[in-house]
Design an enzyme around this catalytic site. Structure first.
Site, PDB file in Angstrom:
ATOM      1  N   ASN A  40       0.825  -1.090  -0.128  1.00 13.22           N
ATOM      2  CA  ASN A  40       0.010   0.084   0.026  1.00 13.22           C
ATOM      3  C   ASN A  40       0.800   1.308  -0.037  1.00 13.22           C
ATOM      4  OD1 ASN A  40       0.915  -0.087   2.617  1.00 13.22           O
ATOM      5  ND2 ASN A  40      -0.860   0.563   3.508  1.00 13.22           N
ATOM      6  N   LYS A  41       2.322   1.219   0.170  1.00 14.05           N
ATOM      7  CA  LYS A  41       3.105   2.439   0.057  1.00 14.05           C
ATOM      8  C   LYS A  41       3.231   2.921  -1.464  1.00 14.05           C
ATOM      9  CE  LYS A  41       4.201   1.178   4.537  1.00 14.05           C
ATOM     10  NZ  LYS A  41       3.956   1.937   5.458  1.00 14.05           N
TER      11      LYS A  41
END
Ligand SMILES: *Cc1c(COP(=O)(O)O)cnc(C)c1O
Length: 376
Positions: free
Chosen positions: A180-181
């Site tokens: 999710n980064k």
């Protein structure tokens, strides 16, 4: 979810680069790791970069290599991801939670200074949601009290403070590459530091305590397996090449949301252009005003989920987690406790379409208005 909260963005070229590694015999501690480390170090403007297999591992090595341990206090926000405080506890040092500033959601020099005691050894500053903490006074404070400064930049790759990349201000800083980064290696992290001694120590610690001149079965000190494989590093190199483009895309998404949501009654936006800073957009988080309860927030979240739209709370305060029940007696953190009940993260990823942004926004506005109607 029809419109997910987050989604990785991986190109065919990156898949090919990963597959190419799998056709070689070198799957760990090879040329891809060296190249990935160099690319990230150059980008941030710090001479030493050490790849590790998660951001958490990177934070742990910072605490360990900087010699923080039992009896030492490390100042850290509670309004963040739990890994930041856990890394301190792994070494039996004490996390000292301080409240965040209501506007920036970051810790400030003023609140940090109030928490300093004779036992304070370090500040672990987090650049929350990719927005830089106000670093100039924090760096000054750390110098004045001879405290170690560690930057948790796991949410903030590419963010800038007064024209300099975050990660280049501390004695060490950590980036993370969970899916999710802003960029991902599947799992992974990277430590950067200006100190060659610290970097060498971290390389030893990530590789079972082997010094560079140790043989495979010689272990100079107690270490860990925190190595990042060549497979992950190959993906990281590809993602780094596109980082500027990725950050531009994400900023555009944030601006679209802002344009659609600004002026919505009961909704507080995070702000796009803090003076002297460049945000690296990690998540797009909005807050409900004080007129709303946690139940309202959760009901709005459920409405979004029923419509197939990803939506989440960011964060749950660390000091209120069951695994931190020993910290229940600590000073209350009013801003952290208040704001964490009112946050909503909206779908946010590189390739989100304008239609998806518009749908998430209109569904949010409609469900806020519905709750407003019930409340008045
Ligand atoms: C993502 C993140 C980390 C590291 O997470 P890993 O899953 O271990 O890579 C650490 N701190 C913060 C603030 C984060 O958002």
């Amino acid at each position: 979810m029809r419109i997910p909260l987050s989604a990785p963005d991986i190109t065919e070229a990156e898949i090919d680069a990963v597959a190419a590694v799998l056709r070689t015999p070198q799957l760990s501690l090879g040329a891809k790791m060296i190249e990935f480390e160099a690319a990230l170090g150059d980008y941030v403007g710090v001479p030493h970069a050490v790849a590790v297999n998660s951001g958490t591992a990177g934070l742990h090595l910072c605490i360990r290599a900087l010699g923080l341990g039992e009896g030492d206090e490390v100042i850290v926000p509670s309004f963040t991801f739990i890994a930041a405080a856990n890394a301190i506890r792994y070494e039996r040092a004490s996390p000292i939670f301080v409240d965040v500033d209501a506007a920036s959601l970051n810790i400030s020099a003023i609140d940090i200074e109030r928490a300093i005691t004779p036992r304070t050894r370090a500040i672990l500053v987090v650049h929350t949601f990719g927005r830089p903490a106000d670093l100039r006074p924090i760096v000054k404070l750390a110098r004045r009290h001879q405290l170690v400064l560690i930057e948790d930049a796991c949410e903030a790759i590419g963010a800038e403070y007064e024209g300099r990349k975050v990660g280049s201000f501390g004695d060490a800083a950590v980036f993370a590459f969970y899916p999710n980064k802003q960029i991902t290696t599947g799992e992974g992290g990277m430590i950067v530091t200006p100190s060659p001694e610290l970097a060498a120590r971290m390389r030893t610690l990530r590789n079972q305590g082997r010094r560079p001149d140790d043989g495979w079965f010689q272990h100079t000190e107690l270490g860990y397996n925190y190595r990042l494989s060549e497979i992950n590093c190959a993906l990281g190199i590809g993602q780094m090449r596109r980082l500027d483009e990725i950050l531009a895309l994400r900023e555009q998404v944030a601006r679209r949301y802002d344009a659609l949501l600004s002026g919505t009654k009961g909704l507080i936006l995070q702000g796009i252009d803090p003076p002297g800073m460049r945000i690296s957009w990690f998540v797009y988080v909005v807050r409900l005003s004080a007129a709303f309860s946690t139940d309202d927030r959760d009901a709005i979240m459920r409405t979004m989920h029923h419509a197939g739209i990803g939506c989440g709370r960011y964060f749950a305060p660390i000091h209120l987690q069951p695994s931190y029940s020993d910290y229940a007696g600590q000073r209350p953190l009013p801003v952290t406790e208040f704001e964490s009940k009112r946050t909503l993260a909206l779908p946010f990823f590189n390739r989100i379409s304008d239609t998806q942004i518009a749908e998430a926004s209109s569904t949010l506005i409609a469900s806020i208005n519905a709750r407003c109607g019930e409340n008045t």
